[in-house]
Design a protein around this motif. Structure first.
Motif, PDB file in Angstrom:
ATOM      1  N   PRO A  24       0.806  -1.245   0.000  1.00  0.00           N
ATOM      2  CA  PRO A  24       0.000   0.000   0.000  1.00  0.00           C
ATOM      3  C   PRO A  24       0.823   1.272   0.000  1.00  0.00           C
ATOM      4  O   PRO A  24       0.293   2.369  -0.205  1.00  0.00           O
ATOM      5  CB  PRO A  24      -0.812  -0.106   1.305  1.00  0.00           C
ATOM      6  CG  PRO A  24      -0.662  -1.515   1.761  1.00  0.00           C
ATOM      7  CD  PRO A  24       0.680  -1.955   1.283  1.00  0.00           C
ATOM      8  N   PHE A  25       2.127   1.134   0.270  1.00  0.00           N
ATOM      9  CA  PHE A  25       2.977   2.292   0.538  1.00  0.00           C
ATOM     10  C   PHE A  25       4.072   2.518  -0.502  1.00  0.00           C
ATOM     11  O   PHE A  25       4.932   3.373  -0.332  1.00  0.00           O
ATOM     12  CB  PHE A  25       3.606   2.143   1.936  1.00  0.00           C
ATOM     13  CG  PHE A  25       2.630   1.661   2.973  1.00  0.00           C
ATOM     14  CD1 PHE A  25       2.711   0.362   3.471  1.00  0.00           C
ATOM     15  CD2 PHE A  25       1.601   2.478   3.414  1.00  0.00           C
ATOM     16  CE1 PHE A  25       1.802  -0.113   4.398  1.00  0.00           C
ATOM     17  CE2 PHE A  25       0.669   2.023   4.345  1.00  0.00           C
ATOM     18  CZ  PHE A  25       0.769   0.724   4.841  1.00  0.00           C
ATOM     19  N   VAL A  29      -0.444   7.534  -2.758  1.00  0.00           N
ATOM     20  CA  VAL A  29      -1.861   7.156  -2.807  1.00  0.00           C
ATOM     21  C   VAL A  29      -2.525   7.953  -3.932  1.00  0.00           C
ATOM     22  O   VAL A  29      -2.374   9.173  -4.011  1.00  0.00           O
ATOM     23  CB  VAL A  29      -2.555   7.446  -1.456  1.00  0.00           C
ATOM     24  CG1 VAL A  29      -4.051   7.204  -1.571  1.00  0.00           C
ATOM     25  CG2 VAL A  29      -1.946   6.563  -0.360  1.00  0.00           C
ATOM     26  N   TYR A  37      -9.022  11.282   0.446  1.00  0.00           N
ATOM     27  CA  TYR A  37      -7.636  11.188   0.927  1.00  0.00           C
ATOM     28  C   TYR A  37      -6.928  12.546   0.905  1.00  0.00           C
ATOM     29  O   TYR A  37      -6.309  12.948   1.885  1.00  0.00           O
ATOM     30  CB  TYR A  37      -6.836  10.174   0.094  1.00  0.00           C
ATOM     31  CG  TYR A  37      -5.563   9.765   0.802  1.00  0.00           C
ATOM     32  CD1 TYR A  37      -4.347  10.369   0.524  1.00  0.00           C
ATOM     33  CD2 TYR A  37      -5.602   8.783   1.792  1.00  0.00           C
ATOM     34  CE1 TYR A  37      -3.188  10.012   1.206  1.00  0.00           C
ATOM     35  CE2 TYR A  37      -4.454   8.416   2.471  1.00  0.00           C
ATOM     36  CZ  TYR A  37      -3.255   9.035   2.172  1.00  0.00           C
ATOM     37  OH  TYR A  37      -2.108   8.681   2.855  1.00  0.00           O
ATOM     38  N   PHE A  79      -6.058   7.294   8.299  1.00  0.00           N
ATOM     39  CA  PHE A  79      -7.058   7.100   7.247  1.00  0.00           C
ATOM     40  C   PHE A  79      -7.699   5.709   7.261  1.00  0.00           C
ATOM     41  O   PHE A  79      -8.835   5.538   6.836  1.00  0.00           O
ATOM     42  CB  PHE A  79      -6.421   7.355   5.877  1.00  0.00           C
ATOM     43  CG  PHE A  79      -7.431   7.564   4.775  1.00  0.00           C
ATOM     44  CD1 PHE A  79      -7.878   6.499   4.015  1.00  0.00           C
ATOM     45  CD2 PHE A  79      -7.950   8.830   4.527  1.00  0.00           C
ATOM     46  CE1 PHE A  79      -8.820   6.690   3.009  1.00  0.00           C
ATOM     47  CE2 PHE A  79      -8.889   9.028   3.537  1.00  0.00           C
ATOM     48  CZ  PHE A  79      -9.329   7.954   2.779  1.00  0.00           C
ATOM     49  N   ASN A  80      -6.958   4.717   7.753  1.00  0.00           N
ATOM     50  CA  ASN A  80      -7.419   3.332   7.652  1.00  0.00           C
ATOM     51  C   ASN A  80      -7.794   2.748   9.010  1.00  0.00           C
ATOM     52  O   ASN A  80      -7.114   2.978  10.009  1.00  0.00           O
ATOM     53  CB  ASN A  80      -6.317   2.477   7.017  1.00  0.00           C
ATOM     54  CG  ASN A  80      -5.939   2.977   5.631  1.00  0.00           C
ATOM     55  OD1 ASN A  80      -6.668   2.748   4.674  1.00  0.00           O
ATOM     56  ND2 ASN A  80      -4.827   3.698   5.532  1.00  0.00           N
ATOM     57  N   ILE A  86      -5.285  -2.581   4.715  1.00  0.00           N
ATOM     58  CA  ILE A  86      -4.203  -1.585   4.670  1.00  0.00           C
ATOM     59  C   ILE A  86      -3.801  -1.184   6.084  1.00  0.00           C
ATOM     60  O   ILE A  86      -2.621  -1.010   6.377  1.00  0.00           O
ATOM     61  CB  ILE A  86      -4.630  -0.366   3.821  1.00  0.00           C
ATOM     62  CG1 ILE A  86      -4.821  -0.802   2.370  1.00  0.00           C
ATOM     63  CG2 ILE A  86      -3.603   0.760   3.932  1.00  0.00           C
ATOM     64  CD1 ILE A  86      -5.340   0.288   1.457  1.00  0.00           C
TER      65      ILE A  86
HETATM   66  C1  LIG Z   1      -1.666   3.724   2.069  1.00  0.00           C
HETATM   67  C2  LIG Z   1      -3.097   3.964   1.706  1.00  0.00           C
HETATM   68  N1  LIG Z   1      -3.877   4.614   2.581  1.00  0.00           N
HETATM   69  C3  LIG Z   1      -5.163   4.840   2.296  1.00  0.00           C
HETATM   70  C4  LIG Z   1      -5.733   4.393   1.120  1.00  0.00           C
HETATM   71  C5  LIG Z   1      -4.951   3.723   0.177  1.00  0.00           C
HETATM   72  C6  LIG Z   1      -3.601   3.504   0.479  1.00  0.00           C
HETATM   73  N2  LIG Z   1      -2.760   2.857  -0.382  1.00  0.00           N
HETATM   74  C7  LIG Z   1      -3.109   2.581  -1.758  1.00  0.00           C
HETATM   75  C8  LIG Z   1      -1.890   2.772  -2.651  1.00  0.00           C
HETATM   76  C9  LIG Z   1      -2.097   2.379  -4.102  1.00  0.00           C
HETATM   77  C10 LIG Z   1      -2.561   0.957  -4.249  1.00  0.00           C
HETATM   78  S1  LIG Z   1      -4.026   0.747  -3.380  1.00  0.00           S
HETATM   79  O1  LIG Z   1      -4.901   1.745  -3.910  1.00  0.00           O
HETATM   80  O2  LIG Z   1      -4.448  -0.583  -3.404  1.00  0.00           O
HETATM   81  C11 LIG Z   1      -3.665   1.190  -1.763  1.00  0.00           C
END
Ligand SMILES: Cc1ncccc1N[C@H]1CCCS(=O)(=O)C1
Length: 105
Positions: A24-25, A29, A37, A79-80, A86
């Motif tokens: 995810p990192f 994003v 976001y 956020f999560n 995530i």
């Molecule tokens: C770190 C994070 N925080 C909040 C929302 C999304 C994410 N990461 C995204 C990065 C791109 C691929 S994904 O879209 O599957 C996940």
């Protein structure tokens, strides 16, 4: 301390990027794909941005590097949900990072 030169930061960043829970990192994003976001997270950060900053000499020392790594984990927790794919990945990566950093102390 001198053992924490920026070369150590490059090693640690490579380990973070290679971790199975790093997905995810790895890149910024995509705020078009993630509603809310851009409004909620004032200072986005990700491993590719840290790598670019290391390569272009934007970190004066290991402390400034640590600030950006921790920003990734703080943004993730903000956020999560903890009990989400995530959210769990963020906790796993933070535990891994803290352990590796302690070993390098
Ligand atoms: C770190 C994070 N925080 C909040 C929302 C999304 C994410 N990461 C995204 C990065 C791109 C691929 S994904 O879209 O599957 C996940």
């Amino acid at each position: 301390s001198t053992t924490k030169g920026l070369a150590t930061c490059r090693v640690l960043l490579a380990e973070l990027e290679a971790h199975q829970d790093a997905w995810p990192f790895l890149t910024p994003v995509n705020h078009k794909a993630v509603p809310g976001y851009r409004k909620v997270i004032k200072k986005p950060m990700d491993f590719s941005t840290i790598r670019e900053k290391l390569i272009t000499n934007q970190y004066s020392n290991w402390e400034t590097f640590i600030v950006d790594v921790n920003l990734i984990f703080e943004n993730c927790e903000r956020f999560n949900e903890d009990d989400s794919e995530i959210g769990r990945a963020g906790h796993s990566m933070r535990i891994f990072f803290d352990k590796r950093w302690a070993e390098l102390l």
